[in-house]
Design an enzyme around this catalytic site. Structure first.
Site, PDB file in Angstrom:
ATOM      1  N   ASP A 140      -1.839   7.627   2.528  1.00  0.00           N
ATOM      2  CA  ASP A 140      -1.092   6.813   3.485  1.00  0.00           C
ATOM      3  C   ASP A 140      -1.803   5.474   3.684  1.00  0.00           C
ATOM      4  O   ASP A 140      -3.003   5.437   3.932  1.00  0.00           O
ATOM      5  CB  ASP A 140      -0.962   7.551   4.822  1.00  0.00           C
ATOM      6  N   HIS A 147       1.702  -3.936  13.020  1.00  0.00           N
ATOM      7  CA  HIS A 147       1.319  -2.616  13.528  1.00  0.00           C
ATOM      8  C   HIS A 147      -0.206  -2.533  13.666  1.00  0.00           C
ATOM      9  O   HIS A 147      -0.725  -2.080  14.694  1.00  0.00           O
ATOM     10  CB  HIS A 147       1.831  -1.536  12.571  1.00  0.00           C
TER      11      HIS A 147
HETATM   12 CA    CA Z   1       0.879   6.406   8.999  1.00  0.00          CA
END
Ligand code: CA
Length: 441
Positions: A140, A147
Protein backbone atom coordinates in the site's frame (compact mmCIF):
# COMPACT_ATOMS: atom_id res chain seq x y z
CA UNK A 1 4.42 4.05 -23.26
CA UNK A 2 1.34 6.01 -24.24
CA UNK A 3 -1.37 3.69 -25.45
CA UNK A 4 -2.91 4.69 -28.78
CA UNK A 5 -6.68 4.69 -29.11
CA UNK A 6 -8.17 2.08 -31.43
CA UNK A 7 -11.54 0.81 -32.66
CA UNK A 8 -12.41 -0.57 -29.18
CA UNK A 9 -12.62 3.04 -27.94
CA UNK A 10 -14.97 4.22 -30.70
CA UNK A 11 -17.43 6.50 -28.88
CA UNK A 12 -20.29 5.75 -31.30
CA UNK A 13 -20.09 1.98 -30.89
CA UNK A 14 -23.16 0.28 -29.39
CA UNK A 15 -23.66 -3.28 -28.17
CA UNK A 16 -26.31 -5.87 -28.97
CA UNK A 17 -26.60 -6.13 -25.18
CA UNK A 18 -29.09 -3.25 -24.97
CA UNK A 19 -28.44 -2.32 -21.32
CA UNK A 20 -24.87 -1.40 -22.30
CA UNK A 21 -26.21 1.48 -24.43
CA UNK A 22 -28.23 3.54 -21.94
CA UNK A 23 -25.47 6.11 -21.29
CA UNK A 24 -25.74 5.53 -17.53
CA UNK A 25 -24.23 2.08 -17.10
CA UNK A 26 -20.68 1.69 -15.82
CA UNK A 27 -20.18 -0.98 -18.44
CA UNK A 28 -20.69 0.18 -22.04
CA UNK A 29 -18.98 -1.85 -24.77
CA UNK A 30 -15.97 0.51 -24.55
CA UNK A 31 -15.19 -0.69 -20.98
CA UNK A 32 -15.12 -4.53 -20.85
CA UNK A 33 -13.71 -5.05 -17.32
CA UNK A 34 -12.82 -8.52 -16.03
CA UNK A 35 -14.12 -10.27 -12.93
CA UNK A 36 -14.64 -13.72 -11.43
CA UNK A 37 -18.18 -14.88 -10.68
CA UNK A 38 -20.71 -17.66 -10.41
CA UNK A 39 -24.48 -17.88 -10.03
CA UNK A 40 -25.37 -16.51 -6.59
CA UNK A 41 -25.86 -19.18 -3.95
CA UNK A 42 -24.59 -21.95 -6.22
CA UNK A 43 -21.65 -24.33 -5.92
CA UNK A 44 -20.68 -23.75 -9.54
CA UNK A 45 -17.03 -23.45 -10.44
CA UNK A 46 -15.88 -19.82 -10.37
CA UNK A 47 -15.35 -18.46 -13.88
CA UNK A 48 -14.01 -15.43 -15.67
CA UNK A 49 -16.46 -12.89 -16.97
CA UNK A 50 -16.72 -9.50 -18.65
CA UNK A 51 -19.22 -6.89 -17.45
CA UNK A 52 -21.42 -5.57 -20.26
CA UNK A 53 -24.42 -3.38 -19.34
CA UNK A 54 -26.28 -5.18 -16.55
CA UNK A 55 -25.00 -8.58 -17.75
CA UNK A 56 -21.88 -10.71 -17.41
CA UNK A 57 -20.47 -12.45 -20.46
CA UNK A 58 -19.26 -15.85 -19.24
CA UNK A 59 -15.83 -16.34 -20.85
CA UNK A 60 -15.88 -20.05 -20.11
CA UNK A 61 -19.07 -20.46 -22.14
CA UNK A 62 -17.88 -18.03 -24.82
CA UNK A 63 -14.74 -20.14 -25.19
CA UNK A 64 -16.91 -23.22 -25.80
CA UNK A 65 -18.67 -21.25 -28.57
CA UNK A 66 -15.35 -20.83 -30.37
CA UNK A 67 -15.18 -17.05 -30.00
CA UNK A 68 -11.48 -17.20 -29.13
CA UNK A 69 -10.49 -19.76 -31.81
CA UNK A 70 -7.72 -17.54 -33.25
CA UNK A 71 -6.17 -17.00 -29.79
CA UNK A 72 -6.16 -20.58 -28.62
CA UNK A 73 -3.12 -22.36 -27.29
CA UNK A 74 -2.60 -24.39 -24.13
CA UNK A 75 -1.62 -21.38 -22.01
CA UNK A 76 -4.49 -19.22 -23.26
CA UNK A 77 -7.07 -21.97 -22.73
CA UNK A 78 -5.85 -22.57 -19.19
CA UNK A 79 -6.03 -18.84 -18.46
CA UNK A 80 -9.55 -18.34 -19.84
CA UNK A 81 -10.95 -21.50 -18.26
CA UNK A 82 -9.35 -20.84 -14.85
CA UNK A 83 -11.05 -19.65 -11.66
CA UNK A 84 -9.02 -16.45 -11.24
CA UNK A 85 -7.51 -13.79 -13.49
CA UNK A 86 -3.91 -14.74 -12.61
CA UNK A 87 -3.41 -16.81 -15.78
CA UNK A 88 -4.71 -14.03 -18.01
CA UNK A 89 -2.64 -11.44 -16.14
CA UNK A 90 0.46 -13.50 -16.87
CA UNK A 91 -0.18 -13.55 -20.65
CA UNK A 92 0.91 -9.94 -21.08
CA UNK A 93 -0.28 -6.83 -22.89
CA UNK A 94 -0.30 -8.12 -26.48
CA UNK A 95 -2.73 -10.92 -25.59
CA UNK A 96 -4.81 -8.62 -23.35
CA UNK A 97 -5.19 -6.24 -26.25
CA UNK A 98 -6.09 -8.94 -28.79
CA UNK A 99 -8.62 -10.40 -26.36
CA UNK A 100 -10.18 -6.97 -25.81
CA UNK A 101 -10.50 -6.45 -29.56
CA UNK A 102 -12.07 -9.91 -29.95
CA UNK A 103 -14.59 -9.24 -27.17
CA UNK A 104 -15.35 -5.77 -28.54
CA UNK A 105 -16.06 -7.16 -32.01
CA UNK A 106 -18.19 -9.99 -30.59
CA UNK A 107 -20.29 -7.71 -28.39
CA UNK A 108 -20.89 -4.77 -30.71
CA UNK A 109 -24.12 -4.26 -32.58
CA UNK A 110 -24.64 -6.61 -35.53
CA UNK A 111 -21.80 -8.90 -34.43
CA UNK A 112 -21.93 -12.29 -36.15
CA UNK A 113 -21.32 -13.92 -32.75
CA UNK A 114 -24.51 -12.53 -31.18
CA UNK A 115 -26.52 -15.74 -31.64
CA UNK A 116 -23.75 -17.87 -30.16
CA UNK A 117 -23.13 -15.54 -27.21
CA UNK A 118 -26.73 -14.82 -26.30
CA UNK A 119 -26.75 -17.88 -24.06
CA UNK A 120 -23.42 -16.99 -22.44
CA UNK A 121 -24.88 -14.08 -20.43
CA UNK A 122 -25.86 -13.94 -16.78
CA UNK A 123 -27.57 -10.95 -15.17
CA UNK A 124 -25.22 -9.25 -12.71
CA UNK A 125 -28.04 -9.24 -10.16
CA UNK A 126 -28.03 -13.07 -10.28
CA UNK A 127 -24.27 -13.39 -9.73
CA UNK A 128 -21.91 -13.54 -6.78
CA UNK A 129 -18.31 -12.47 -7.11
CA UNK A 130 -15.04 -13.84 -5.94
CA UNK A 131 -11.72 -12.07 -5.57
CA UNK A 132 -10.70 -11.39 -9.18
CA UNK A 133 -7.20 -12.75 -8.59
CA UNK A 134 -5.20 -14.64 -6.03
CA UNK A 135 -3.12 -11.82 -4.58
CA UNK A 136 0.36 -12.95 -3.66
CA UNK A 137 1.81 -9.76 -2.25
CA UNK A 138 0.08 -6.50 -1.41
CA UNK A 139 1.81 -3.14 -1.04
CA UNK A 140 0.00 0.00 0.00
CA UNK A 141 1.35 3.40 -1.04
CA UNK A 142 0.61 6.92 0.19
CA UNK A 143 0.37 8.94 -3.00
CA UNK A 144 -1.97 11.80 -2.12
CA UNK A 145 0.01 14.71 -0.75
CA UNK A 146 -3.26 16.26 0.46
CA UNK A 147 -4.00 13.16 2.54
CA UNK A 148 -0.41 12.85 3.76
CA UNK A 149 -0.37 16.50 4.86
CA UNK A 150 -3.80 16.43 6.53
CA UNK A 151 -3.10 13.18 8.39
CA UNK A 152 0.45 14.26 9.21
CA UNK A 153 -0.97 17.42 10.84
CA UNK A 154 -3.21 15.30 13.08
CA UNK A 155 -0.51 12.81 14.08
CA UNK A 156 2.46 15.22 14.15
CA UNK A 157 1.24 18.86 14.25
CA UNK A 158 4.78 20.23 14.28
CA UNK A 159 6.03 18.05 11.41
CA UNK A 160 3.16 17.08 9.05
CA UNK A 161 4.95 16.14 5.85
CA UNK A 162 8.19 14.21 6.37
CA UNK A 163 11.12 15.34 4.20
CA UNK A 164 11.26 12.14 2.12
CA UNK A 165 7.66 12.50 0.90
CA UNK A 166 8.41 14.59 -2.19
CA UNK A 167 11.27 12.31 -3.27
CA UNK A 168 10.16 8.74 -2.56
CA UNK A 169 6.81 7.10 -3.27
CA UNK A 170 6.15 6.03 0.34
CA UNK A 171 4.68 2.56 0.86
CA UNK A 172 4.56 -0.41 3.21
CA UNK A 173 4.04 -4.12 2.71
CA UNK A 174 0.45 -4.99 3.59
CA UNK A 175 -1.34 -8.26 4.03
CA UNK A 176 -3.22 -10.09 1.26
CA UNK A 177 -4.99 -12.75 3.38
CA UNK A 178 -7.68 -10.37 4.64
CA UNK A 179 -8.50 -8.65 1.32
CA UNK A 180 -12.06 -9.49 0.30
CA UNK A 181 -14.39 -8.62 -2.54
CA UNK A 182 -17.32 -6.17 -2.38
CA UNK A 183 -19.95 -7.37 0.09
CA UNK A 184 -17.31 -8.14 2.70
CA UNK A 185 -18.51 -7.95 6.31
CA UNK A 186 -16.12 -7.98 9.21
CA UNK A 187 -16.14 -7.43 12.94
CA UNK A 188 -14.83 -4.27 14.56
CA UNK A 189 -11.23 -5.11 15.41
CA UNK A 190 -10.03 -5.41 18.98
CA UNK A 191 -6.59 -4.37 20.14
CA UNK A 192 -4.40 -1.91 22.03
CA UNK A 193 -5.00 1.82 22.03
CA UNK A 194 -3.60 4.67 24.11
CA UNK A 195 -6.44 6.97 25.22
CA UNK A 196 -5.68 10.72 25.33
CA UNK A 197 -3.79 11.70 28.50
CA UNK A 198 -3.56 8.06 29.66
CA UNK A 199 -0.24 6.61 30.77
CA UNK A 200 -0.96 3.00 29.82
CA UNK A 201 -2.72 1.49 26.82
CA UNK A 202 -6.15 -0.11 27.08
CA UNK A 203 -7.34 -3.29 25.36
CA UNK A 204 -10.74 -3.36 23.63
CA UNK A 205 -12.68 -2.68 20.43
CA UNK A 206 -11.30 0.11 18.25
CA UNK A 207 -13.29 3.34 18.68
CA UNK A 208 -12.11 5.31 15.65
CA UNK A 209 -13.01 3.13 12.66
CA UNK A 210 -12.37 4.69 9.29
CA UNK A 211 -12.20 3.92 5.57
CA UNK A 212 -9.66 4.96 2.95
CA UNK A 213 -10.75 5.57 -0.65
CA UNK A 214 -8.02 4.11 -2.84
CA UNK A 215 -7.33 2.83 -6.32
CA UNK A 216 -6.10 -0.77 -6.48
CA UNK A 217 -3.53 -1.75 -9.11
CA UNK A 218 -3.29 -5.36 -10.33
CA UNK A 219 0.09 -6.39 -11.67
CA UNK A 220 0.07 -8.41 -14.90
CA UNK A 221 3.32 -10.01 -15.99
CA UNK A 222 5.93 -9.74 -13.26
CA UNK A 223 9.70 -9.34 -13.33
CA UNK A 224 12.50 -11.71 -12.36
CA UNK A 225 14.15 -11.18 -9.00
CA UNK A 226 17.01 -8.75 -9.52
CA UNK A 227 15.50 -7.12 -12.64
CA UNK A 228 14.05 -3.62 -12.59
CA UNK A 229 10.98 -2.45 -14.46
CA UNK A 230 11.82 0.87 -16.10
CA UNK A 231 9.34 3.72 -16.11
CA UNK A 232 8.96 3.28 -19.89
CA UNK A 233 7.94 -0.38 -19.42
CA UNK A 234 5.98 -0.01 -16.19
CA UNK A 235 2.45 0.11 -17.57
CA UNK A 236 3.01 -2.99 -19.70
CA UNK A 237 3.18 -4.82 -16.36
CA UNK A 238 -0.15 -3.44 -15.12
CA UNK A 239 -3.24 -5.52 -15.89
CA UNK A 240 -5.79 -3.01 -14.61
CA UNK A 241 -7.28 -0.95 -11.82
CA UNK A 242 -10.08 -1.45 -9.32
CA UNK A 243 -11.48 0.31 -6.24
CA UNK A 244 -10.03 -0.39 -2.79
CA UNK A 245 -11.33 0.43 0.68
CA UNK A 246 -8.40 0.20 3.08
CA UNK A 247 -10.31 0.03 6.39
CA UNK A 248 -8.33 1.64 9.20
CA UNK A 249 -8.63 1.70 12.99
CA UNK A 250 -7.24 5.16 13.71
CA UNK A 251 -6.84 4.78 17.47
CA UNK A 252 -4.90 1.55 17.03
CA UNK A 253 -2.87 3.17 14.23
CA UNK A 254 -1.91 6.22 16.32
CA UNK A 255 -0.53 3.96 19.09
CA UNK A 256 1.31 1.39 16.97
CA UNK A 257 2.52 3.16 13.82
CA UNK A 258 5.92 4.35 15.02
CA UNK A 259 8.55 3.30 14.11
CA UNK A 260 7.59 0.71 11.47
CA UNK A 261 4.25 1.95 10.10
CA UNK A 262 0.76 0.40 9.92
CA UNK A 263 0.23 -3.11 11.28
CA UNK A 264 -2.90 -4.33 13.09
CA UNK A 265 -4.72 -1.03 12.43
CA UNK A 266 -5.02 -2.04 8.75
CA UNK A 267 -4.68 -5.79 8.27
CA UNK A 268 -8.03 -7.00 9.68
CA UNK A 269 -9.88 -6.31 6.38
CA UNK A 270 -9.55 -4.50 3.04
CA UNK A 271 -12.28 -4.61 0.40
CA UNK A 272 -12.00 -4.33 -3.38
CA UNK A 273 -14.49 -3.99 -6.23
CA UNK A 274 -15.14 -7.16 -8.27
CA UNK A 275 -14.34 -5.62 -11.66
CA UNK A 276 -10.86 -4.84 -12.95
CA UNK A 277 -10.80 -2.10 -15.59
CA UNK A 278 -7.87 -2.49 -17.98
CA UNK A 279 -5.43 0.32 -18.73
CA UNK A 280 -6.44 0.01 -22.38
CA UNK A 281 -10.07 0.81 -21.47
CA UNK A 282 -8.81 3.84 -19.51
CA UNK A 283 -6.60 5.13 -22.34
CA UNK A 284 -9.01 7.93 -23.42
CA UNK A 285 -9.21 9.27 -19.86
CA UNK A 286 -5.54 9.96 -19.26
CA UNK A 287 -4.19 13.35 -18.25
CA UNK A 288 -0.81 15.00 -18.17
CA UNK A 289 1.06 14.27 -14.96
CA UNK A 290 2.47 17.42 -13.42
CA UNK A 291 4.63 18.40 -10.50
CA UNK A 292 4.67 21.94 -9.08
CA UNK A 293 7.73 23.83 -10.27
CA UNK A 294 8.48 24.74 -6.65
CA UNK A 295 8.62 21.06 -5.63
CA UNK A 296 11.54 18.70 -6.24
CA UNK A 297 11.23 17.07 -9.66
CA UNK A 298 11.41 13.25 -9.68
CA UNK A 299 14.77 11.52 -9.90
CA UNK A 300 15.52 10.34 -13.45
CA UNK A 301 14.32 6.74 -12.91
CA UNK A 302 10.84 8.09 -12.03
CA UNK A 303 10.63 10.54 -14.93
CA UNK A 304 9.56 10.12 -18.58
CA UNK A 305 8.00 12.11 -21.39
CA UNK A 306 5.02 9.73 -21.52
CA UNK A 307 4.46 10.33 -17.83
CA UNK A 308 4.41 14.08 -18.45
CA UNK A 309 2.11 13.68 -21.48
CA UNK A 310 -0.45 11.29 -20.04
CA UNK A 311 0.76 9.63 -16.82
CA UNK A 312 -2.24 10.58 -14.69
CA UNK A 313 -5.74 9.04 -14.70
CA UNK A 314 -8.89 11.15 -14.61
CA UNK A 315 -11.04 8.89 -12.42
CA UNK A 316 -13.80 10.32 -10.19
CA UNK A 317 -13.91 8.66 -6.79
CA UNK A 318 -17.07 8.82 -4.68
CA UNK A 319 -17.60 7.61 -1.11
CA UNK A 320 -21.08 7.02 0.33
CA UNK A 321 -22.39 5.92 3.70
CA UNK A 322 -25.46 3.85 4.42
CA UNK A 323 -26.14 3.45 8.12
CA UNK A 324 -28.15 0.56 9.52
CA UNK A 325 -31.04 2.99 10.11
CA UNK A 326 -30.88 4.21 6.52
CA UNK A 327 -31.03 0.57 5.35
CA UNK A 328 -34.01 -0.16 7.63
CA UNK A 329 -35.81 3.00 6.47
CA UNK A 330 -34.98 2.26 2.83
CA UNK A 331 -33.02 5.51 2.52
CA UNK A 332 -30.36 5.47 -0.22
CA UNK A 333 -26.68 5.89 0.71
CA UNK A 334 -25.50 9.46 1.31
CA UNK A 335 -22.40 10.88 -0.33
CA UNK A 336 -19.53 11.74 2.00
CA UNK A 337 -16.97 12.91 -0.54
CA UNK A 338 -16.01 13.13 -4.21
CA UNK A 339 -12.39 13.24 -5.31
CA UNK A 340 -10.30 12.33 -8.34
CA UNK A 341 -7.28 10.10 -8.92
CA UNK A 342 -5.71 12.82 -11.08
CA UNK A 343 -4.59 14.65 -7.90
CA UNK A 344 -2.19 11.83 -7.03
CA UNK A 345 1.34 13.08 -6.27
CA UNK A 346 2.82 9.82 -7.64
CA UNK A 347 1.14 7.78 -10.32
CA UNK A 348 0.84 4.14 -11.42
CA UNK A 349 4.00 3.80 -13.52
CA UNK A 350 6.12 5.47 -10.82
CA UNK A 351 4.82 3.06 -8.18
CA UNK A 352 5.67 0.00 -10.28
CA UNK A 353 9.10 1.31 -11.19
CA UNK A 354 9.94 2.40 -7.67
CA UNK A 355 8.78 -0.94 -6.23
CA UNK A 356 11.22 -2.84 -8.46
CA UNK A 357 14.14 -0.38 -8.57
CA UNK A 358 16.05 -2.42 -5.99
CA UNK A 359 15.41 -5.69 -7.87
CA UNK A 360 12.28 -6.65 -5.92
CA UNK A 361 10.18 -8.97 -8.07
CA UNK A 362 6.47 -8.50 -8.68
CA UNK A 363 4.30 -11.43 -9.74
CA UNK A 364 1.07 -11.73 -11.73
CA UNK A 365 -1.82 -10.90 -9.39
CA UNK A 366 0.25 -8.81 -7.00
CA UNK A 367 -1.68 -5.82 -5.76
CA UNK A 368 -0.70 -2.21 -5.08
CA UNK A 369 -2.89 0.29 -3.24
CA UNK A 370 -2.58 3.92 -4.30
CA UNK A 371 -3.06 5.28 -0.78
CA UNK A 372 -6.05 7.42 0.21
CA UNK A 373 -7.01 9.70 -2.66
CA UNK A 374 -7.83 13.05 -1.10
CA UNK A 375 -8.06 16.07 -3.35
CA UNK A 376 -6.98 19.64 -2.54
CA UNK A 377 -10.38 20.73 -1.14
CA UNK A 378 -11.61 19.67 2.33
CA UNK A 379 -14.74 18.04 0.87
CA UNK A 380 -12.51 15.91 -1.39
CA UNK A 381 -10.98 14.07 1.57
CA UNK A 382 -10.86 10.28 1.16
CA UNK A 383 -11.24 9.37 4.85
CA UNK A 384 -13.38 10.32 7.86
CA UNK A 385 -10.26 11.27 9.79
CA UNK A 386 -9.84 14.18 7.40
CA UNK A 387 -13.55 14.97 6.85
CA UNK A 388 -14.13 15.27 10.62
CA UNK A 389 -10.76 16.96 11.30
CA UNK A 390 -9.52 14.16 13.48
CA UNK A 391 -12.92 13.42 15.02
CA UNK A 392 -13.59 17.02 16.12
CA UNK A 393 -16.22 17.97 13.54
CA UNK A 394 -19.16 15.53 13.31
CA UNK A 395 -20.91 14.96 9.99
CA UNK A 396 -24.66 15.62 10.11
CA UNK A 397 -26.51 13.16 7.91
CA UNK A 398 -29.73 14.07 6.10
CA UNK A 399 -31.79 11.66 8.24
CA UNK A 400 -30.71 13.35 11.48
CA UNK A 401 -27.97 10.87 12.40
CA UNK A 402 -24.44 12.04 13.10
CA UNK A 403 -21.10 10.39 12.46
CA UNK A 404 -17.55 11.07 13.50
CA UNK A 405 -16.21 7.60 12.73
CA UNK A 406 -17.90 4.44 11.41
CA UNK A 407 -20.59 2.91 13.64
CA UNK A 408 -21.48 -0.78 13.87
CA UNK A 409 -23.86 -1.71 11.06
CA UNK A 410 -22.65 1.06 8.73
CA UNK A 411 -21.90 0.20 5.12
CA UNK A 412 -19.33 2.20 3.19
CA UNK A 413 -19.79 2.25 -0.58
CA UNK A 414 -17.23 3.51 -3.07
CA UNK A 415 -17.78 4.17 -6.74
CA UNK A 416 -15.43 5.25 -9.48
CA UNK A 417 -15.88 6.35 -13.08
CA UNK A 418 -14.16 8.17 -15.92
CA UNK A 419 -15.85 10.49 -18.37
CA UNK A 420 -14.85 12.97 -21.00
CA UNK A 421 -16.55 15.02 -23.66
CA UNK A 422 -17.14 12.94 -26.74
CA UNK A 423 -16.40 9.67 -24.93
CA UNK A 424 -18.78 7.39 -23.07
CA UNK A 425 -18.64 7.23 -19.29
CA UNK A 426 -17.00 4.03 -18.07
CA UNK A 427 -17.14 2.90 -14.46
CA UNK A 428 -15.70 0.51 -11.92
CA UNK A 429 -18.99 -0.64 -10.38
CA UNK A 430 -18.86 -0.36 -6.63
CA UNK A 431 -17.16 -1.71 -3.56
CA UNK A 432 -19.38 -2.15 -0.51
CA UNK A 433 -18.28 -3.29 2.94
CA UNK A 434 -20.10 -3.46 6.26
CA UNK A 435 -18.77 -3.14 9.80
CA UNK A 436 -20.21 -5.61 12.31
CA UNK A 437 -19.97 -5.23 16.10
CA UNK A 438 -16.80 -6.47 17.78
CA UNK A 439 -16.79 -10.13 18.75
CA UNK A 440 -17.23 -10.88 22.46
CA UNK A 441 -13.81 -10.76 24.10
CA1 CA B 1 -4.07 3.06 2.92
Amino acid sequence: MTMPLNETHDAKMLSWVRSANDGKTDFPVQNLPYGVFRRAGSNEQLRLGIAIGDQILDLNKAHAQGVFAHLRNAQFDKAILGDSLNGLMDLGPTTWSTLRLTLSRALREDAAQQAALQNCLLEQSAAEYSMPARIGDYTDFYTSIHHATAVGKLFRPDNPLLPNYKWVPIGYHGRSSSIGVSGQQFHRPVGQTMPPAATEPVFGPAKRMDYEMEIGIFIGQGNALGDRISIQEAEQHVFGLCLLNDWSARDMQAWEYQPLGPFLAKNFASTISPWVVTLEALAPYRKAWTRDATDPQPLAYLESTDLRDSGAFDIELEVLLQTEKMRTDNVPPQRLSLSNFRHSYWTVSQLVTHHTVNGCNLRAGDFLGSGTQSGPLPEEAGSLLELTEGGKKPINLANGEQRVFIADGDSIIMRGWAQKNGMPRIGFGEVLGTLLPARAM
